[in-house]
Write a protein that holds these residues in place. Structure first.
Motif, PDB file in Angstrom:
ATOM      1  N   VAL A  30     -24.607  -6.192 -74.233  1.00 32.09           N
ATOM      2  CA  VAL A  30     -25.079  -5.751 -73.115  1.00 32.09           C
ATOM      3  C   VAL A  30     -24.606  -4.329 -72.793  1.00 32.09           C
ATOM      4  CG1 VAL A  30     -25.051  -5.844 -70.460  1.00 32.09           C
ATOM      5  CG2 VAL A  30     -25.119  -7.853 -71.740  1.00 32.09           C
ATOM      6  N   PRO A  31     -25.369  -3.257 -72.700  1.00 35.42           N
ATOM      7  CA  PRO A  31     -24.844  -2.025 -72.634  1.00 35.42           C
ATOM      8  C   PRO A  31     -23.867  -1.841 -71.534  1.00 35.42           C
ATOM      9  CG  PRO A  31     -27.299  -1.794 -72.941  1.00 35.42           C
ATOM     10  CD  PRO A  31     -26.912  -3.359 -72.716  1.00 35.42           C
ATOM     11  N   ALA A  32     -22.718  -1.305 -71.901  1.00 37.74           N
ATOM     12  CA  ALA A  32     -21.747  -1.107 -70.832  1.00 37.74           C
ATOM     13  C   ALA A  32     -22.313  -0.433 -69.404  1.00 37.74           C
ATOM     14  CB  ALA A  32     -20.423  -0.304 -71.397  1.00 37.74           C
ATOM     15  N   ASN A  33     -22.842   0.694 -69.951  1.00 41.33           N
ATOM     16  CA  ASN A  33     -23.408   1.373 -68.567  1.00 41.33           C
ATOM     17  C   ASN A  33     -24.405   0.495 -67.564  1.00 41.33           C
ATOM     18  OD1 ASN A  33     -25.357   1.550 -70.427  1.00 41.33           O
ATOM     19  ND2 ASN A  33     -26.250   3.344 -69.912  1.00 41.33           N
ATOM     20  N   TYR A  34     -25.109  -0.493 -68.210  1.00 41.90           N
ATOM     21  CA  TYR A  34     -25.881  -1.384 -67.295  1.00 41.90           C
ATOM     22  C   TYR A  34     -25.002  -2.335 -66.592  1.00 41.90           C
ATOM     23  CZ  TYR A  34     -29.062  -5.163 -65.983  1.00 41.90           C
ATOM     24  OH  TYR A  34     -29.491  -5.990 -65.132  1.00 41.90           O
ATOM     25  N   ALA A  35     -24.202  -3.025 -67.410  1.00 43.38           N
ATOM     26  CA  ALA A  35     -23.274  -3.859 -66.795  1.00 43.38           C
ATOM     27  C   ALA A  35     -22.118  -3.319 -65.603  1.00 43.38           C
ATOM     28  CB  ALA A  35     -22.212  -4.749 -67.889  1.00 43.38           C
ATOM     29  N   PHE A  91     -24.119 -13.802 -68.696  1.00 37.90           N
ATOM     30  CA  PHE A  91     -23.116 -12.718 -68.878  1.00 37.90           C
ATOM     31  C   PHE A  91     -21.631 -13.369 -69.006  1.00 37.90           C
ATOM     32  CE2 PHE A  91     -20.821  -9.049 -67.335  1.00 37.90           C
ATOM     33  CZ  PHE A  91     -21.065  -8.213 -68.598  1.00 37.90           C
ATOM     34  N   ASP A  92     -20.886 -13.034 -69.865  1.00 41.15           N
ATOM     35  CA  ASP A  92     -19.556 -13.402 -70.194  1.00 41.15           C
ATOM     36  C   ASP A  92     -18.361 -12.188 -69.565  1.00 41.15           C
ATOM     37  OD1 ASP A  92     -19.066 -11.706 -72.257  1.00 41.15           O
ATOM     38  OD2 ASP A  92     -18.202 -13.354 -73.551  1.00 41.15           O
ATOM     39  N   GLY A  93     -18.728 -11.038 -69.244  1.00 42.11           N
ATOM     40  CA  GLY A  93     -18.027 -10.115 -69.052  1.00 42.11           C
ATOM     41  C   GLY A  93     -18.242  -8.883 -70.069  1.00 42.11           C
ATOM     42  N   GLN A  94     -18.735  -9.091 -71.120  1.00 38.58           N
ATOM     43  CA  GLN A  94     -19.097  -8.031 -72.140  1.00 38.58           C
ATOM     44  C   GLN A  94     -20.728  -8.285 -72.884  1.00 38.58           C
ATOM     45  OE1 GLN A  94     -15.561  -8.117 -74.818  1.00 38.58           O
ATOM     46  NE2 GLN A  94     -16.015  -5.893 -74.497  1.00 38.58           N
ATOM     47  N   ASP A 152     -40.588  -3.353 -81.293  1.00 34.62           N
ATOM     48  CA  ASP A 152     -40.171  -2.459 -81.800  1.00 34.62           C
ATOM     49  C   ASP A 152     -38.560  -2.372 -81.897  1.00 34.62           C
ATOM     50  OD1 ASP A 152     -39.428  -2.052 -79.260  1.00 34.62           O
ATOM     51  OD2 ASP A 152     -40.044   0.029 -79.220  1.00 34.62           O
ATOM     52  N   GLY A 153     -38.090  -3.714 -81.260  1.00 37.24           N
ATOM     53  CA  GLY A 153     -36.539  -3.990 -81.320  1.00 37.24           C
ATOM     54  C   GLY A 153     -35.705  -3.242 -80.256  1.00 37.24           C
ATOM     55  N   ARG A 154     -36.506  -2.839 -79.150  1.00 38.98           N
ATOM     56  CA  ARG A 154     -35.641  -2.396 -77.968  1.00 38.98           C
ATOM     57  C   ARG A 154     -35.353  -3.490 -77.140  1.00 38.98           C
ATOM     58  NH1 ARG A 154     -38.799  -3.463 -74.208  1.00 38.98           N
ATOM     59  NH2 ARG A 154     -41.241  -3.310 -74.541  1.00 38.98           N
ATOM     60  N   PHE A 155     -34.236  -3.415 -76.402  1.00 39.24           N
ATOM     61  CA  PHE A 155     -33.481  -4.479 -75.548  1.00 39.24           C
ATOM     62  C   PHE A 155     -33.616  -3.981 -73.963  1.00 39.24           C
ATOM     63  CE2 PHE A 155     -30.396  -7.141 -78.005  1.00 39.24           C
ATOM     64  CZ  PHE A 155     -31.382  -7.401 -79.492  1.00 39.24           C
ATOM     65  N   GLY A 177     -18.646   5.927 -74.532  1.00 35.84           N
ATOM     66  CA  GLY A 177     -18.433   5.459 -73.318  1.00 35.84           C
ATOM     67  C   GLY A 177     -18.713   6.619 -72.237  1.00 35.84           C
ATOM     68  N   GLU A 178     -18.260   7.672 -72.523  1.00 35.65           N
ATOM     69  CA  GLU A 178     -18.414   8.795 -71.654  1.00 35.65           C
ATOM     70  C   GLU A 178     -20.033   9.008 -71.648  1.00 35.65           C
ATOM     71  OE1 GLU A 178     -16.161  12.240 -72.248  1.00 35.65           O
ATOM     72  OE2 GLU A 178     -14.245  11.009 -72.420  1.00 35.65           O
ATOM     73  N   ALA A 179     -20.593   9.102 -72.844  1.00 34.75           N
ATOM     74  CA  ALA A 179     -22.109   9.368 -72.947  1.00 34.75           C
ATOM     75  C   ALA A 179     -22.891   8.267 -71.947  1.00 34.75           C
ATOM     76  CB  ALA A 179     -22.635   9.468 -74.321  1.00 34.75           C
ATOM     77  N   GLU A 180     -22.556   6.989 -72.531  1.00 37.14           N
ATOM     78  CA  GLU A 180     -23.223   5.898 -71.509  1.00 37.14           C
ATOM     79  C   GLU A 180     -22.958   6.119 -70.094  1.00 37.14           C
ATOM     80  OE1 GLU A 180     -21.327   2.476 -73.192  1.00 37.14           O
ATOM     81  OE2 GLU A 180     -23.033   2.173 -74.682  1.00 37.14           O
ATOM     82  N   THR A 181     -21.771   6.606 -69.480  1.00 40.91           N
ATOM     83  CA  THR A 181     -21.608   6.755 -68.218  1.00 40.91           C
ATOM     84  C   THR A 181     -22.211   8.049 -67.746  1.00 40.91           C
ATOM     85  OG1 THR A 181     -19.448   5.636 -68.322  1.00 40.91           O
ATOM     86  CG2 THR A 181     -19.866   7.491 -66.491  1.00 40.91           C
TER      87      THR A 181
END
Length: 171
Positions: free
Chosen positions: A74-79, A59-62, A97-100, A17-21
């Motif tokens: 959905v990546p938490a940092n994007y949301a 989107f349902d919140g997560q 290539d599988g990227r979202f 979570g910290e890395a994403e932030t």
């Protein structure tokens, strides 16, 4: 997974979570430095191509859920950065290539509430308007919040059943 102590799992989740932030904060800082309003795309996140598979969902919140009921992470940092709320419509481009790559295409009407951050059951919540809304851990760390912090949250304007909120700001 039963061999891994619960404390280590919590710590790993916290580090992720910290890395994403931190990544989201670095991208925002870079955007502010270059100042042209163009979103920074990391090398692994190229723009949409003709070979991408496109999925739309809510989107349902997560997570995002498509019309067939399939869920997509959905990546938490994007949301968190985009302040997504339940009911927002998202477009997901899945590359060969599988990227979202997510994009918000249909925001729902919102309202802002003031509440207090609480923590229980290993989750964070904001108590506002006599209701508890769950919030993303990435938002809690981004704003350096702790239990008892007063925050502004964003929720769907017409959804009394919403259980998630986006943190707008620390007060």
């Amino acid at each position: 997974m039963s061999d891994i102590p619960e404390k280590q799992i919590k710590r790993l989740r916290s580090l992720i979570g910290e890395a994403e932030t931190n990544l989201a904060a670095a991208k925002e800082l870079l955007n502010s430095v270059i100042g042209d309003g163009e979103e920074i795309i990391l090398p692994a996140q190229n723009k949409q191509s003709k070979d991408d598979h496109i999925v739309e969902g809510i989107f349902d919140g997560q997570i995002m859920i498509d019309q067939e009921g399939k869920s997509y992470p959905v990546p938490a940092n994007y949301a968190s950065k985009s302040k997504l709320v339940e009911g927002d419509i998202l477009k997901l481009s899945i590359g060969p290539d599988g990227r979202f790559l997510y994009k918000q295409i249909g925001p729902v009407e919102r309202k802002t509430l003031i509440g207090v951050l609480t923590h229980h059951d290993d989750k964070y919540f904001v108590k506002a308007d006599n209701k508890e809304y769950e919030v993303l851990y990435a938002s809690v760390t981004y704003y350096h919040l702790s239990e008892g912090s007063e925050v502004a949250i964003v929720v769907p304007a017409d959804n009394k059943k919403a259980s998630w909120a986006a943190i707008e700001a620390a007060i």
